[in-house]
Every structure is written in C-alpha cells, then in structure tokens.
Design a protein around this motif. Structure first.
Motif, mmCIF file in Angstrom:
data_model
loop_
_atom_site.group_PDB
_atom_site.id
_atom_site.type_symbol
_atom_site.label_atom_id
_atom_site.label_comp_id
_atom_site.label_asym_id
_atom_site.label_seq_id
_atom_site.Cartn_x
_atom_site.Cartn_y
_atom_site.Cartn_z
ATOM 1 N N THR A 17 1.106 -10.457 -9.492
ATOM 2 C CA THR A 17 2.225 -11.404 -9.487
ATOM 3 C C THR A 17 3.076 -11.316 -8.226
ATOM 4 O OG1 THR A 17 3.572 -9.849 -10.742
ATOM 5 C CG2 THR A 17 2.417 -11.569 -11.984
ATOM 6 N N TRP A 18 3.052 -10.178 -7.556
ATOM 7 C CA TRP A 18 3.939 -10.000 -6.406
ATOM 8 C C TRP A 18 3.235 -9.649 -5.107
ATOM 9 C CZ3 TRP A 18 3.793 -5.129 -4.284
ATOM 10 C CH2 TRP A 18 3.352 -4.090 -5.099
ATOM 11 N N LEU A 19 2.001 -9.205 -5.162
ATOM 12 C CA LEU A 19 1.300 -8.739 -3.970
ATOM 13 C C LEU A 19 0.627 -9.876 -3.205
ATOM 14 C CD1 LEU A 19 0.352 -6.225 -2.357
ATOM 15 C CD2 LEU A 19 -1.674 -6.216 -3.836
ATOM 16 N N GLU A 20 0.666 -9.769 -1.894
ATOM 17 C CA GLU A 20 0.008 -10.753 -1.035
ATOM 18 C C GLU A 20 -0.582 -10.015 0.169
ATOM 19 O OE1 GLU A 20 1.851 -14.178 1.685
ATOM 20 O OE2 GLU A 20 2.152 -14.494 -0.459
ATOM 21 N N LYS A 21 -1.692 -10.519 0.649
ATOM 22 C CA LYS A 21 -2.346 -9.928 1.812
ATOM 23 C C LYS A 21 -1.551 -10.280 3.071
ATOM 24 C CE LYS A 21 -6.970 -9.554 3.759
ATOM 25 N NZ LYS A 21 -8.360 -9.990 3.592
ATOM 26 N N LEU A 32 7.997 -10.829 -4.094
ATOM 27 C CA LEU A 32 9.250 -10.677 -4.828
ATOM 28 C C LEU A 32 10.381 -10.219 -3.901
ATOM 29 C CD1 LEU A 32 10.800 -10.565 -7.515
ATOM 30 C CD2 LEU A 32 9.904 -8.254 -7.821
ATOM 31 N N CYS A 33 10.129 -9.184 -3.131
ATOM 32 C CA CYS A 33 11.144 -8.635 -2.224
ATOM 33 C C CYS A 33 11.211 -9.367 -0.894
ATOM 34 C CB CYS A 33 10.850 -7.156 -1.960
ATOM 35 S SG CYS A 33 10.910 -6.130 -3.435
ATOM 36 N N LYS A 34 10.211 -10.223 -0.659
ATOM 37 C CA LYS A 34 10.116 -10.946 0.608
ATOM 38 C C LYS A 34 10.088 -9.962 1.781
ATOM 39 C CE LYS A 34 12.166 -15.175 -1.038
ATOM 40 N NZ LYS A 34 12.870 -15.129 -2.260
ATOM 41 N N SER A 35 9.214 -8.965 1.649
ATOM 42 C CA SER A 35 9.083 -7.966 2.702
ATOM 43 C C SER A 35 7.636 -7.497 2.793
ATOM 44 C CB SER A 35 9.994 -6.771 2.405
ATOM 45 O OG SER A 35 9.582 -6.115 1.222
ATOM 46 N N ASP A 36 7.331 -6.919 3.935
ATOM 47 C CA ASP A 36 6.010 -6.321 4.066
ATOM 48 C C ASP A 36 6.180 -4.816 4.193
ATOM 49 O OD1 ASP A 36 7.057 -6.383 6.641
ATOM 50 O OD2 ASP A 36 5.106 -6.615 7.564
ATOM 51 N N PHE A 37 5.128 -4.097 3.859
ATOM 52 C CA PHE A 37 5.184 -2.646 3.926
ATOM 53 C C PHE A 37 3.819 -2.116 4.336
ATOM 54 C CE2 PHE A 37 4.353 -3.999 -0.380
ATOM 55 C CZ PHE A 37 3.319 -3.188 -0.820
ATOM 56 N N GLU A 45 -1.594 3.860 -3.534
ATOM 57 C CA GLU A 45 -0.377 4.627 -3.829
ATOM 58 C C GLU A 45 0.839 3.989 -3.156
ATOM 59 O OE1 GLU A 45 -0.009 7.133 -6.044
ATOM 60 O OE2 GLU A 45 -2.113 6.753 -6.526
ATOM 61 N N ALA A 46 0.642 3.332 -2.015
ATOM 62 C CA ALA A 46 1.737 2.624 -1.343
ATOM 63 C C ALA A 46 2.229 1.470 -2.212
ATOM 64 C CB ALA A 46 1.293 2.119 0.027
ATOM 65 N N LEU A 47 1.299 0.814 -2.929
ATOM 66 C CA LEU A 47 1.691 -0.268 -3.836
ATOM 67 C C LEU A 47 2.527 0.293 -4.986
ATOM 68 C CD1 LEU A 47 -1.664 -2.260 -4.192
ATOM 69 C CD2 LEU A 47 0.127 -2.523 -2.483
ATOM 70 N N LYS A 48 2.071 1.404 -5.526
ATOM 71 C CA LYS A 48 2.797 2.034 -6.641
ATOM 72 C C LYS A 48 4.192 2.461 -6.203
ATOM 73 C CE LYS A 48 -1.458 3.642 -8.800
ATOM 74 N NZ LYS A 48 -2.275 4.826 -9.125
ATOM 75 N N CYS A 49 4.285 3.062 -5.019
ATOM 76 C CA CYS A 49 5.598 3.480 -4.501
ATOM 77 C C CYS A 49 6.505 2.278 -4.293
ATOM 78 C CB CYS A 49 5.435 4.239 -3.184
ATOM 79 S SG CYS A 49 4.786 5.901 -3.384
ATOM 80 N N HIS A 50 5.944 1.194 -3.753
ATOM 81 C CA HIS A 50 6.769 0.010 -3.515
ATOM 82 C C HIS A 50 7.295 -0.553 -4.833
ATOM 83 C CE1 HIS A 50 8.416 -3.605 -1.803
ATOM 84 N NE2 HIS A 50 7.866 -4.238 -2.832
ATOM 85 N N MET A 51 6.433 -0.686 -5.827
ATOM 86 C CA MET A 51 6.872 -1.307 -7.078
ATOM 87 C C MET A 51 7.825 -0.421 -7.870
ATOM 88 S SD MET A 51 3.478 -1.419 -9.419
ATOM 89 C CE MET A 51 3.752 -0.769 -11.034
ATOM 90 N N GLU A 52 7.912 0.853 -7.525
ATOM 91 C CA GLU A 52 8.869 1.751 -8.158
ATOM 92 C C GLU A 52 10.160 1.864 -7.352
ATOM 93 O OE1 GLU A 52 6.623 5.339 -8.556
ATOM 94 O OE2 GLU A 52 5.398 4.529 -10.187
#
Length: 87
Positions: A17-21, A32-37, A45-52
């Motif tokens: 629902t929130w992830l984009e390439k 959702l956050c309108k940011s890239d990481f 694990e970077a996805l998990k850290c971001h969503m937390e």
C-alpha cells in the motif's frame, strides 16, 4: 555489497500500500511519507525499519489516511486467510 529493490516486495501485504520502486534501485519510496530511503545493506529490513518509524506511524494514525484504510483492510484479509488455512 549493496542491496537492491525487489519487485516481489510490492506483492507483500505489509508493503504494497505504501511502497514504490525508486529510480535508483538502491532506494525505495514511501508513498505515505512522500520520501525515499536507502535500502543500504539492509534490504527488506530497511522496509521494516521505515514502517516502524515515527513519521510513518503518525501518518497512519490520521483518520482520513487512505493508506491506513487500505493497509488495515489488507491486513485483516491476510489474517483471515491464515486462520482459514491453518493445519
């Protein structure tokens, strides 16, 4: 060694629902956050850290948040599927 974006992550109910390439395959975008990481060496694990993260969670708490409603619906469907398919 860098970790690259995996298209299979887009099919995961936790991220879809929130992830984009991102254009740079070493990064991901949060709609959702309108940011890239950076995926750095962490990969999924970077996805998990971001969503937390605080910002991501605060965005989900907004009652009018479209992503929160879709995420909640998908999560409920996933849990029902898992319950119905237990051995």
């Amino acid at each position: 060694m860098a970790t690259y974006f995996q298209n299979s992550w887009l099919n995961n109910v936790l991220y879809s629902t929130w992830l984009e390439k991102a254009p740079d395959r070493k990064n991901a975008i949060c709609k959702l956050c309108k940011s890239d990481f950076s995926l750095s060496n962490m990969g999924i694990e970077a996805l998990k850290c971001h969503m937390e993260g605080v910002k991501h969670i605060e965005k989900l708490k907004k009652p009018s948040c479209f992503f929160a409603k879709v995420y909640l619906k998908k999560t409920i469907m996933l849990h029902r599927f898992q319950i119905n398919n237990q051995f």
